[in-house]
Design a protein around this motif. Structure first.
Motif, mmCIF file in Angstrom:
data_model
loop_
_atom_site.group_PDB
_atom_site.id
_atom_site.type_symbol
_atom_site.label_atom_id
_atom_site.label_comp_id
_atom_site.label_asym_id
_atom_site.label_seq_id
_atom_site.Cartn_x
_atom_site.Cartn_y
_atom_site.Cartn_z
ATOM 1 N N TRP A 201 0.822 -1.210 0.000
ATOM 2 C CA TRP A 201 0.000 0.000 0.000
ATOM 3 C C TRP A 201 0.856 1.259 0.000
ATOM 4 N N ILE B 298 2.190 -0.026 -4.927
ATOM 5 C CA ILE B 298 1.098 0.471 -5.769
ATOM 6 C C ILE B 298 1.325 1.901 -6.231
ATOM 7 N N PRO B 299 1.704 2.836 -5.347
ATOM 8 C CA PRO B 299 1.979 4.199 -5.850
ATOM 9 C C PRO B 299 3.078 4.230 -6.903
ATOM 10 N N TYR C 196 -4.840 -3.688 -11.075
ATOM 11 C CA TYR C 196 -4.646 -2.332 -10.553
ATOM 12 C C TYR C 196 -4.578 -1.313 -11.686
ATOM 13 N N ARG D 68 -5.236 1.616 -4.542
ATOM 14 C CA ARG D 68 -4.982 1.342 -3.116
ATOM 15 C C ARG D 68 -6.234 0.775 -2.445
ATOM 16 N N ARG D 69 -7.379 1.329 -2.762
ATOM 17 C CA ARG D 69 -8.622 0.798 -2.190
ATOM 18 C C ARG D 69 -8.838 -0.651 -2.630
#
Length: 359
Positions: free
Chosen positions: A91, A95-96, A264, A274-275
């Motif tokens: 997280w 992902i970012p 994603y 992220r959710r």
């Protein structure tokens, strides 16, 4: 296992329903972005459920309840302990980082950073690993269905492969994600029905099941119950090593596995991605706990109630078959078909994810 007309009807309806979804969503296929990424507009909740579906195979669906006969609840404690570590890394960083790029494939980053040779090597390794993994998933599922229902092994393999391939080719990633939602619902419902049936017929619940499981593991003198930690290399696993394994596995799956990363990329921004990850982590934990409860309940039904295990299965050699064998012999008519449909769903959610990712 005896299958009645209702059982066969449930199985056929499930297979036809999956094909119908593929045909329906094929009408939306216009561009490569739509086919491979659903125009990056998929709802984050559905994507999170689909991520779980791609990771939970029929092997997981059978092995989680079966592990209770080997190590009680100590194995799941390690799995739960590893999830917070993975959440922080995936997280907060993975992902970012990946969502900064408008990629279609996880391995495009290798090309961007290290050149085409690295990208191709990453893709080849991914395809090789997942082809072998899908083959094992389908073979295990087919062997179980063949043993429980008497359906020819080749027929099961061909049916699972053909149906999953058809709706995946027709509908692209959008069909994969929406059918995954149905498949996760089906396999979860099958487990919950089993738990509810045992609660109702035995007038028992979780504390009773835990007590009987502890007594069983102690009585048979198994060393399978996992210790917290051990330096002995001959020890199969410990709670700590299971936690480390789960943390590393989650980080790898959510940062470099195309089946997961592609989902994603189908969301519209980093917040939605992220959710999706939070939903997938929470749902995977919930399903793992439900499957552990299934194993505890089935253990209580046979051991606590003094019932012989159906099919004369040996808990040491065939523990992964005890849950589906129970469903086929003890649950009401239609439940056996539902259980086999759930097993098919678990396998097909793995196959469709692999096929679309290959493309």
């Amino acid at each position: 296992m005896f299958l009645g007309w209702l059982d066969y009807g449930i199985i056929v309806s499930y297979l036809l329903g999956m094909l119908g979804f593929g045909v329906l969503l094929a009408r939306r296929r216009r561009t490569a972005e739509e086919y491979f990424l659903a125009n990056r507009q998929m709802p984050w909740f559905v994507v999170g459920v689909s991520v779980v579906a791609s990771m939970i195979s029929s092997i997981t669906y059978l092995s989680e309840p079966g592990e209770i006969w080997k190590s009680g609840v100590t194995h799941v404690l390690g799995k739960v302990a590893g999830i917070p570590i993975a959440i922080v890394v995936v997280w907060g960083f993975c992902i970012p980082f990946m969502m900064r790029f408008r990629f279609t494939s996880a391995y495009e980053y290798l090309g961007y950073r290290f050149g085409r040779a690295a990208q191709r090597l990453g893709a080849v390794l991914f395809v090789t690993v997942v082809v072998l993994w899908m083959a094992i998933v389908v073979l295990v599922l087919s062997q179980v269905v063949h043993r429980l229902a008497g359906i020819p092994l080749v027929a099961v393999i061909l049916t699972v492969g053909a149906v999953a391939t058809a709706y995946t080719v027709l509908g692209g990633l959008r069909a994969v994600i929406w059918t995954d939602l149905i498949q996760v619902s089906l396999l979860t419902l099958g487990a919950i029905v089993t738990i509810g049936y045992i609660c109702w017929t035995t007038n028992s619940w979780l504390p009773d099941w835990l007590n009987v499981t502890d007594q069983y593991v102690s009585r048979v003198g198994r060393t399978g119950a996992l210790p917290i930690f051990s330096w002995d290399p001959t020890v199969r696993a410990t709670v700590v090593t299971v936690a480390i394994n789960m943390a590393v596995w989650h980080i790898c799956i959510h940062s470099s596995n195309q089946m997961t990363v592609q989902r994603y990329f189908s969301t519209n921004d980093v917040v939605a991605a992220r959710r999706s990850f939070v939903v997938s982590a929470a749902l995977q934990l919930a399903i793992s706990l439900i499957l552990v409860a299934v194993g505890l309940a089935v253990m209580y039904y046979y051991v606590g109630m003094g019932q012989p295990i159906d099919g004369q299965l040996d808990p040491e050699r065939h523990r992964d078959l005890i849950f589906p064998m129970f469903a086929g012999h003890r649950l009401p008519m239609g439940a056996a078909g539902g259980m086999l449909a759930a097993l098919l769903a678990a396998a097909m959610s793995s196959v469709d994810s692999g096929l679309n990712s290959f493309a």
